[in-house]
Design an enzyme around this catalytic site. Structure first.
Site, PDB file in Angstrom:
ATOM      1  N   ASN A  65     -73.400  35.752 -52.100  1.00  0.00           N
ATOM      2  CA  ASN A  65     -72.491  35.162 -51.117  1.00  0.00           C
ATOM      3  C   ASN A  65     -72.072  36.259 -50.133  1.00  0.00           C
ATOM      4  O   ASN A  65     -71.476  37.271 -50.544  1.00  0.00           O
ATOM      5  CB  ASN A  65     -71.276  34.579 -51.829  1.00  0.00           C
ATOM      6  CG  ASN A  65     -70.372  33.803 -50.900  1.00  0.00           C
ATOM      7  OD1 ASN A  65     -70.093  34.228 -49.789  1.00  0.00           O
ATOM      8  ND2 ASN A  65     -69.876  32.665 -51.359  1.00  0.00           N
ATOM      9  N   ARG A 106     -62.568  42.604 -36.557  1.00  0.00           N
ATOM     10  CA  ARG A 106     -62.676  43.477 -35.395  1.00  0.00           C
ATOM     11  C   ARG A 106     -63.238  42.764 -34.165  1.00  0.00           C
ATOM     12  O   ARG A 106     -63.016  43.168 -33.035  1.00  0.00           O
ATOM     13  CB  ARG A 106     -63.564  44.689 -35.753  1.00  0.00           C
ATOM     14  CG  ARG A 106     -63.718  45.741 -34.669  1.00  0.00           C
ATOM     15  CD  ARG A 106     -62.425  46.477 -34.387  1.00  0.00           C
ATOM     16  NE  ARG A 106     -62.629  47.519 -33.404  1.00  0.00           N
ATOM     17  CZ  ARG A 106     -62.896  48.803 -33.694  1.00  0.00           C
ATOM     18  NH1 ARG A 106     -63.001  49.177 -34.965  1.00  0.00           N
ATOM     19  NH2 ARG A 106     -63.063  49.685 -32.735  1.00  0.00           N
ATOM     20  N   HIS A 135     -70.031  29.916 -47.544  1.00  0.00           N
ATOM     21  CA  HIS A 135     -69.066  28.818 -47.635  1.00  0.00           C
ATOM     22  C   HIS A 135     -68.282  28.772 -46.329  1.00  0.00           C
ATOM     23  O   HIS A 135     -67.181  29.317 -46.231  1.00  0.00           O
ATOM     24  CB  HIS A 135     -68.132  29.060 -48.822  1.00  0.00           C
ATOM     25  CG  HIS A 135     -67.183  27.938 -49.089  1.00  0.00           C
ATOM     26  ND1 HIS A 135     -66.626  27.736 -50.336  1.00  0.00           N
ATOM     27  CD2 HIS A 135     -66.669  26.965 -48.308  1.00  0.00           C
ATOM     28  CE1 HIS A 135     -65.816  26.695 -50.298  1.00  0.00           C
ATOM     29  NE2 HIS A 135     -65.827  26.213 -49.059  1.00  0.00           N
ATOM     30  N   ARG A 146     -65.736  27.641 -43.717  1.00  0.00           N
ATOM     31  CA  ARG A 146     -64.499  26.871 -43.803  1.00  0.00           C
ATOM     32  C   ARG A 146     -64.112  26.352 -42.420  1.00  0.00           C
ATOM     33  O   ARG A 146     -64.468  26.954 -41.404  1.00  0.00           O
ATOM     34  CB  ARG A 146     -63.381  27.727 -44.393  1.00  0.00           C
ATOM     35  CG  ARG A 146     -63.623  28.068 -45.866  1.00  0.00           C
ATOM     36  CD  ARG A 146     -62.535  28.961 -46.419  1.00  0.00           C
ATOM     37  NE  ARG A 146     -62.772  29.271 -47.808  1.00  0.00           N
ATOM     38  CZ  ARG A 146     -62.299  28.576 -48.843  1.00  0.00           C
ATOM     39  NH1 ARG A 146     -61.555  27.501 -48.609  1.00  0.00           N
ATOM     40  NH2 ARG A 146     -62.553  28.925 -50.077  1.00  0.00           N
ATOM     41  N   HIS A 203     -64.222  33.175 -41.926  1.00  0.00           N
ATOM     42  CA  HIS A 203     -65.309  34.143 -42.133  1.00  0.00           C
ATOM     43  C   HIS A 203     -66.607  33.587 -41.555  1.00  0.00           C
ATOM     44  O   HIS A 203     -66.911  33.844 -40.401  1.00  0.00           O
ATOM     45  CB  HIS A 203     -65.429  34.575 -43.600  1.00  0.00           C
ATOM     46  CG  HIS A 203     -65.201  33.514 -44.627  1.00  0.00           C
ATOM     47  ND1 HIS A 203     -65.966  32.376 -44.725  1.00  0.00           N
ATOM     48  CD2 HIS A 203     -64.268  33.433 -45.614  1.00  0.00           C
ATOM     49  CE1 HIS A 203     -65.549  31.643 -45.740  1.00  0.00           C
ATOM     50  NE2 HIS A 203     -64.513  32.240 -46.293  1.00  0.00           N
ATOM     51  N   GLU A 226     -72.104  25.953 -49.168  1.00  0.00           N
ATOM     52  CA  GLU A 226     -70.962  25.407 -49.889  1.00  0.00           C
ATOM     53  C   GLU A 226     -69.942  24.839 -48.903  1.00  0.00           C
ATOM     54  O   GLU A 226     -69.791  25.352 -47.792  1.00  0.00           O
ATOM     55  CB  GLU A 226     -70.276  26.496 -50.720  1.00  0.00           C
ATOM     56  CG  GLU A 226     -71.143  27.132 -51.774  1.00  0.00           C
ATOM     57  CD  GLU A 226     -70.395  28.167 -52.588  1.00  0.00           C
ATOM     58  OE1 GLU A 226     -70.889  28.516 -53.674  1.00  0.00           O
ATOM     59  OE2 GLU A 226     -69.325  28.632 -52.132  1.00  0.00           O
ATOM     60  N   THR A 280     -58.843  30.864 -51.695  1.00  0.00           N
ATOM     61  CA  THR A 280     -60.210  30.798 -52.183  1.00  0.00           C
ATOM     62  C   THR A 280     -60.326  29.560 -53.053  1.00  0.00           C
ATOM     63  O   THR A 280     -59.312  28.960 -53.439  1.00  0.00           O
ATOM     64  CB  THR A 280     -60.581  32.071 -52.977  1.00  0.00           C
ATOM     65  OG1 THR A 280     -61.964  32.020 -53.348  1.00  0.00           O
ATOM     66  CG2 THR A 280     -59.720  32.216 -54.221  1.00  0.00           C
ATOM     67  N   HIS A 328     -67.637  32.386 -59.295  1.00  0.00           N
ATOM     68  CA  HIS A 328     -66.278  32.755 -58.922  1.00  0.00           C
ATOM     69  C   HIS A 328     -65.782  33.887 -59.809  1.00  0.00           C
ATOM     70  O   HIS A 328     -65.619  33.729 -61.013  1.00  0.00           O
ATOM     71  CB  HIS A 328     -65.281  31.594 -58.975  1.00  0.00           C
ATOM     72  CG  HIS A 328     -64.125  31.823 -58.037  1.00  0.00           C
ATOM     73  ND1 HIS A 328     -64.172  31.469 -56.697  1.00  0.00           N
ATOM     74  CD2 HIS A 328     -62.931  32.401 -58.218  1.00  0.00           C
ATOM     75  CE1 HIS A 328     -63.044  31.801 -56.106  1.00  0.00           C
ATOM     76  NE2 HIS A 328     -62.273  32.374 -57.014  1.00  0.00           N
ATOM     77  N   ASP A 329     -65.555  35.022 -59.186  1.00  0.00           N
ATOM     78  CA  ASP A 329     -65.024  36.223 -59.834  1.00  0.00           C
ATOM     79  C   ASP A 329     -65.950  36.804 -60.891  1.00  0.00           C
ATOM     80  O   ASP A 329     -65.514  37.619 -61.712  1.00  0.00           O
ATOM     81  CB  ASP A 329     -63.634  35.961 -60.437  1.00  0.00           C
ATOM     82  CG  ASP A 329     -62.569  35.774 -59.374  1.00  0.00           C
ATOM     83  OD1 ASP A 329     -62.784  36.210 -58.225  1.00  0.00           O
ATOM     84  OD2 ASP A 329     -61.515  35.188 -59.684  1.00  0.00           O
ATOM     85  N   GLY A 347     -70.188  36.908 -54.736  1.00  0.00           N
ATOM     86  CA  GLY A 347     -69.910  37.485 -53.432  1.00  0.00           C
ATOM     87  C   GLY A 347     -68.831  38.542 -53.451  1.00  0.00           C
ATOM     88  O   GLY A 347     -69.096  39.713 -53.190  1.00  0.00           O
ATOM     89  N   HIS A 348     -67.609  38.153 -53.763  1.00  0.00           N
ATOM     90  CA  HIS A 348     -66.469  39.063 -53.612  1.00  0.00           C
ATOM     91  C   HIS A 348     -66.672  40.359 -54.384  1.00  0.00           C
ATOM     92  O   HIS A 348     -66.552  41.453 -53.822  1.00  0.00           O
ATOM     93  CB  HIS A 348     -65.191  38.361 -54.066  1.00  0.00           C
ATOM     94  CG  HIS A 348     -63.960  39.182 -53.878  1.00  0.00           C
ATOM     95  ND1 HIS A 348     -63.325  39.307 -52.660  1.00  0.00           N
ATOM     96  CD2 HIS A 348     -63.245  39.938 -54.761  1.00  0.00           C
ATOM     97  CE1 HIS A 348     -62.272  40.096 -52.801  1.00  0.00           C
ATOM     98  NE2 HIS A 348     -62.200  40.489 -54.052  1.00  0.00           N
TER      99      HIS A 348
END
Length: 247
Positions: A7, A18, A43, A45, A50, A73, A110, A201-202, A224-225
């Site tokens: 991700n 920026r 994903h 939104r 992002h 997603e 999230t 997730h996580d 991803g994160h």
């Protein structure tokens, strides 16, 4: 083997902080694929915090060129607005290999829960049919404790993506045994209903191996994160390769 979809949302977060096009989301995705990742996830939104619609188009082109999975997603119930044509419209444009439906609201930092299939199933059914008509495999975000995987299968979903945030938190707390048992049971129940199982997730290098040893037949993890955070220290190439070794 479980496949890895990276991700790249967080690359877009940094770019958007920026303005301009640095770091370049497509170049980051290309680096992940060069390192051996099996696919790319984003994903987008509605608030474009992002990933933007133009990123979706560019990543769709990249993944087609590389013949790898593109996993898009989003919340299929979120209405269109300026800069966001709606999830189904994005899928119609990008034709991702997989569409993952997530019940996230505008105010959520999230994704943090799965669908209530008893409440949302009949509303999801026609949307799933539309996505499958576009050629998308459809995955639906689900809590491990959901009693209703049979409903998810009945409304046309191909897979569930188990929301692994509670497992990651239990692992961080040093007591993951109960969470692993819950997720292993969830995977078996989903598979018995005829669904494939994804997870996300996580998940991180610290907790992924233990999860995959305990939870049977996970087809795909979307990460991803943690991966992007770890790559700040080790680089994208080395970090993706480290995840592939875990898989």
């Amino acid at each position: 083997m479980t496949v890895l979809s990276v991700n790249v949302n967080k690359i877009a977060v940094l770019r958007n902080s920026r303005g301009g096009n640095e770091p370049d989301v497509v170049e980051a995705a290309r680096a992940c694929l060069d390192a051996g990742a099996h696919g790319i996830t984003v994903h987008p939104r509605p608030d474009a915090r992002h990933i933007c619609d133009y990123d979706v188009a560019a990543l769709a082109e990249l993944t087609r060129e590389r013949r790898v999975e593109f996993n898009l997603e989003g919340n299929p119930f979120a209405p269109p607005r300026p800069g966001y044509p709606g999830f189904l419209a994005l899928c119609a444009q990008a034709r991702p290999a997989q569409a993952t439906l997530v019940p996230d609201g505008d105010g959520q930092l999230t994704s943090d829960h799965g669908f209530d299939f008893r409440r949302d199933g009949e509303s999801l059914r026609p949307l799933i049919a539309q996505l499958k008509a576009l050629g998308c495999r459809v995955s639906v975000f689900a809590d491990a404790g959901s009693p209703d995987f049979e409903i998810a299968a009945a409304i046309g979903a191909d897979r569930v993506e188990l929301y692994t945030g509670p497992y990651a938190q239990a692992h961080a707390n040093g007591d993951a045994a109960a969470a692993l048992a819950l997720f292993a049971d969830a995977a078996r129940r989903a598979q018995a209903a005829g669904l494939g199982v994804n997870a996300g997730h996580d998940l991180s290098q610290a907790n992924l191996g233990e999860f995959l040893r305990a939870v049977p037949q996970v087809l795909e993890v979307s990460i991803g994160h943690a991966l992007i955070g770890e790559a700040l220290y080790a680089g994208l190439d080395a970090t993706v390769r480290a995840y592939l070794r875990l898989l």
